[in-house]
Design a protein around this motif. Sequence first.
Motif, PDB file in Angstrom:
ATOM      1  N   HIS A 150      27.668  -3.064 -12.379  1.00 30.13           N
ATOM      2  CA  HIS A 150      26.684  -3.630 -13.487  1.00 30.13           C
ATOM      3  C   HIS A 150      27.357  -4.529 -14.289  1.00 30.13           C
ATOM      4  O   HIS A 150      27.003  -4.882 -15.429  1.00 30.13           O
ATOM      5  CB  HIS A 150      26.289  -2.569 -14.143  1.00 30.13           C
ATOM      6  CG  HIS A 150      25.343  -1.658 -13.287  1.00 30.13           C
ATOM      7  ND1 HIS A 150      25.818  -0.405 -12.802  1.00 30.13           N
ATOM      8  CD2 HIS A 150      24.145  -1.547 -12.968  1.00 30.13           C
ATOM      9  CE1 HIS A 150      24.929   0.247 -12.133  1.00 30.13           C
ATOM     10  NE2 HIS A 150      23.782  -0.334 -12.180  1.00 30.13           N
TER      11      HIS A 150
ATOM     12  N   TYR B 206      16.956   2.028 -20.863  1.00 30.83           N
ATOM     13  CA  TYR B 206      16.751   2.986 -19.777  1.00 30.83           C
ATOM     14  C   TYR B 206      17.052   4.412 -20.466  1.00 30.83           C
ATOM     15  O   TYR B 206      17.288   5.472 -19.813  1.00 30.83           O
ATOM     16  CB  TYR B 206      18.139   2.749 -18.847  1.00 30.83           C
ATOM     17  CG  TYR B 206      17.999   1.563 -18.012  1.00 30.83           C
ATOM     18  CD1 TYR B 206      17.278   1.742 -16.848  1.00 30.83           C
ATOM     19  CD2 TYR B 206      18.296   0.559 -18.290  1.00 30.83           C
ATOM     20  CE1 TYR B 206      17.088   0.783 -15.997  1.00 30.83           C
ATOM     21  CE2 TYR B 206      18.289  -0.723 -17.401  1.00 30.83           C
ATOM     22  CZ  TYR B 206      17.686  -0.475 -16.414  1.00 30.83           C
ATOM     23  OH  TYR B 206      17.119  -1.378 -15.539  1.00 30.83           O
TER      24      TYR B 206
ATOM     25  N   VAL C 184      29.442   6.355 -18.021  1.00 30.73           N
ATOM     26  CA  VAL C 184      28.270   6.796 -18.758  1.00 30.73           C
ATOM     27  C   VAL C 184      28.177   6.588 -20.091  1.00 30.73           C
ATOM     28  O   VAL C 184      29.137   6.371 -20.743  1.00 30.73           O
ATOM     29  CB  VAL C 184      28.078   8.364 -18.525  1.00 30.73           C
ATOM     30  CG1 VAL C 184      29.079   8.911 -19.259  1.00 30.73           C
ATOM     31  CG2 VAL C 184      26.943   8.701 -19.034  1.00 30.73           C
TER      32      VAL C 184
ATOM     33  N   SER D  38      19.922   4.692 -14.094  1.00 31.74           N
ATOM     34  CA  SER D  38      20.833   3.481 -13.803  1.00 31.74           C
ATOM     35  C   SER D  38      19.941   2.414 -13.319  1.00 31.74           C
ATOM     36  O   SER D  38      19.067   2.418 -12.733  1.00 31.74           O
ATOM     37  CB  SER D  38      21.777   4.077 -12.837  1.00 31.74           C
ATOM     38  OG  SER D  38      22.776   2.891 -12.470  1.00 31.74           O
TER      39      SER D  38
ATOM     40  N   ARG E 221      22.323  -1.547  -8.971  1.00 35.24           N
ATOM     41  CA  ARG E 221      23.622  -2.145  -8.752  1.00 35.24           C
ATOM     42  C   ARG E 221      23.952  -3.252  -8.102  1.00 35.24           C
ATOM     43  O   ARG E 221      23.385  -3.190  -6.912  1.00 35.24           O
ATOM     44  CB  ARG E 221      24.611  -0.832  -8.597  1.00 35.24           C
ATOM     45  CG  ARG E 221      26.108  -0.999  -8.367  1.00 35.24           C
ATOM     46  CD  ARG E 221      26.526   0.409  -7.970  1.00 35.24           C
ATOM     47  NE  ARG E 221      28.249   0.338  -7.688  1.00 35.24           N
ATOM     48  CZ  ARG E 221      28.459   1.452  -6.893  1.00 35.24           C
ATOM     49  NH1 ARG E 221      27.801   2.466  -6.618  1.00 35.24           N
ATOM     50  NH2 ARG E 221      29.917   1.140  -6.453  1.00 35.24           N
TER      51      ARG E 221
ATOM     52  N   VAL F 212      22.877   6.702 -19.906  1.00 36.79           N
ATOM     53  CA  VAL F 212      22.899   5.647 -18.965  1.00 36.79           C
ATOM     54  C   VAL F 212      24.045   5.657 -18.130  1.00 36.79           C
ATOM     55  O   VAL F 212      25.030   5.824 -18.478  1.00 36.79           O
ATOM     56  CB  VAL F 212      22.782   4.057 -19.486  1.00 36.79           C
ATOM     57  CG1 VAL F 212      22.469   3.230 -18.370  1.00 36.79           C
ATOM     58  CG2 VAL F 212      21.436   4.016 -20.346  1.00 36.79           C
ATOM     59  N   TYR F 213      23.855   5.815 -16.820  1.00 32.34           N
ATOM     60  CA  TYR F 213      24.984   5.669 -15.539  1.00 32.34           C
ATOM     61  C   TYR F 213      24.921   4.326 -15.151  1.00 32.34           C
ATOM     62  O   TYR F 213      24.045   3.920 -14.725  1.00 32.34           O
ATOM     63  CB  TYR F 213      24.495   6.598 -14.684  1.00 32.34           C
ATOM     64  CG  TYR F 213      25.744   7.082 -13.676  1.00 32.34           C
ATOM     65  CD1 TYR F 213      26.741   7.827 -14.195  1.00 32.34           C
ATOM     66  CD2 TYR F 213      25.634   6.759 -12.333  1.00 32.34           C
ATOM     67  CE1 TYR F 213      28.080   8.226 -13.338  1.00 32.34           C
ATOM     68  CE2 TYR F 213      26.787   6.960 -11.314  1.00 32.34           C
ATOM     69  CZ  TYR F 213      27.764   7.906 -11.982  1.00 32.34           C
ATOM     70  OH  TYR F 213      28.866   8.011 -11.117  1.00 32.34           O
ATOM     71  N   PHE F 214      26.259   3.989 -15.234  1.00 35.36           N
ATOM     72  CA  PHE F 214      26.430   2.487 -14.581  1.00 35.36           C
ATOM     73  C   PHE F 214      27.805   2.359 -13.870  1.00 35.36           C
ATOM     74  O   PHE F 214      28.719   3.201 -14.221  1.00 35.36           O
ATOM     75  CB  PHE F 214      26.225   1.398 -15.616  1.00 35.36           C
ATOM     76  CG  PHE F 214      27.167   1.715 -16.778  1.00 35.36           C
ATOM     77  CD1 PHE F 214      28.036   0.539 -16.967  1.00 35.36           C
ATOM     78  CD2 PHE F 214      26.851   2.470 -17.877  1.00 35.36           C
ATOM     79  CE1 PHE F 214      28.841   0.453 -18.036  1.00 35.36           C
ATOM     80  CE2 PHE F 214      27.931   2.465 -18.857  1.00 35.36           C
ATOM     81  CZ  PHE F 214      28.779   1.595 -19.025  1.00 35.36           C
TER      82      PHE F 214
END
Length: 519
Positions: free
Chosen positions: A45, A64, A78, A36, A39, A68-70
């Motif tokens: 994000h 990334y 995700v 990620s 943040r 990707v986690y955001f």
Amino acid sequence: MADLQDALLFFICIVSIVLFRIISDKARTRARLPPSPRRLPIIGHMHLLGPIPHQAFHKLSTRYGPLVYFFIGSKPCVLASSPEMAREILKDNERNFLNRPKMANLDYLTYGSADFATVHYGPHWKFMKKLCMTELLGGRTLDQLRPIRQEETRRFLRLVLKKAEAKEAVNVGGELMRLTNNIISRMTLRQRCSENEDEAGDVRKLVKELNELGAKFNLSDTIWFCKNFDFQGFKKKLKDARDRYDVMMERIMKEHEEERKKRKEIGDHEGETVKDLLDILFDIYEDENAEMRLTRENIKAFIMNIFGAGTDTSSITIEWGLAELINHPTVMQKAREEIDSVIGKSGIVEESDIANLPYLQAVVKEVLRLHPTGPLVVREASEDCIIADYKIPAKTRLFVNLWSLGRDPNHWENPLEFRPERFLTEEWSAKSQFLDVRGQYFHMIPFGSGRRSCPGATLALHFVPTTLAAIIQCFELKVGEGENENETVDMEEGPGLTLPRAHSLVCTPVARHSPFPAI
């Protein structure tokens, strides 16, 4: 005493092991979240997301990785951007990702998610899916309604021919939108929304307005303390648009109900009148023994789905296809030569001819690879799950970037190059059928995949190649004037859910045949 000490030591060891396992599990759980970016407070994000989300997401995945986690505000998300991740999510873990997240604007416009596209997976959705596949958008219904598509396409060709004879430029994007709107309207409601061009233009504007409002970013969906506030002033706009749509649909539905009564009174036998989609929906609405009773709101919301998803997606795909062909004259020439050799110069290509045009099919596949009209699949995790050894928490919003899948350099040679020949190689021989873009080949899934894939894919795969072929068969398309007559077309994308062009395609058509084929 020694036994007591040994027992105590054993107990301490067991407790230590259990505590260690709990702490380790928690640490691993934290570690299992996908990579990620950093943040920011409140907005998460959002500063990394631009006006064209799929492009911004592509940049994130390039940096990334494929998962990707955001956060969009306070909403965990995700992003999946590779064929492997798409397959694991949409096929291997499909049951966990069958719901679409509830979005405030769409929920209001669709009468509280009374439609088919946004309603949660359950009995109503299953019933509507079965209805789509067997009746509304099934092969038999599409075959019965084929004359409508053919008539409207030829009407469109006559308009372009008039422009060619007058040597006037045509807003191809606008006219294609008019064409698809007329086809959807006649297939759905057995009439163009209006024969009066001013009123018909109002209807097209309303459809476009509904699409745009549904796609607008609403703070109440993503930032928790904004949930009960209307900082962006959407409530009035949404109410105004839906009220106008409701008035239009109530008028059309009442006209349909009166026609149905007259047909029953004069004894119209089943099969004498080809039913449109609204007729089929009314049959269920009026059937007290139907498997699932439909409300008027269900009908209006479903028709909104058909207009919203069907009007601009097909027209935009054809517009992108023409732009690519203009910029690649060698490909254009190959496609024309194939059409001329199969169809000749006295007739116009029809839907039944597409199976005999493999190069044209390859052209359409290449257009769908680079320009999927629904560039993002959006779902929501129903419960915690593991994807590629990473934990995805329940209620996480999922984005699968179809735009990235078609441009993945790990799976496509020279992915940014427009080269239809890639679909005619031996590698593709085992999957040479045109329908291989229907969701089984995860390198390229322009209609999504699985149970919640686009139900209109079959209609699109009838209409898009036929219309694209008819245009390039009948006309040369000149861009620019004078010395710049043969300039290339810009390929800039615009914002929106359906991958519109930033600038509508405007060309001066020149008829290729004299005499022109009968239309």
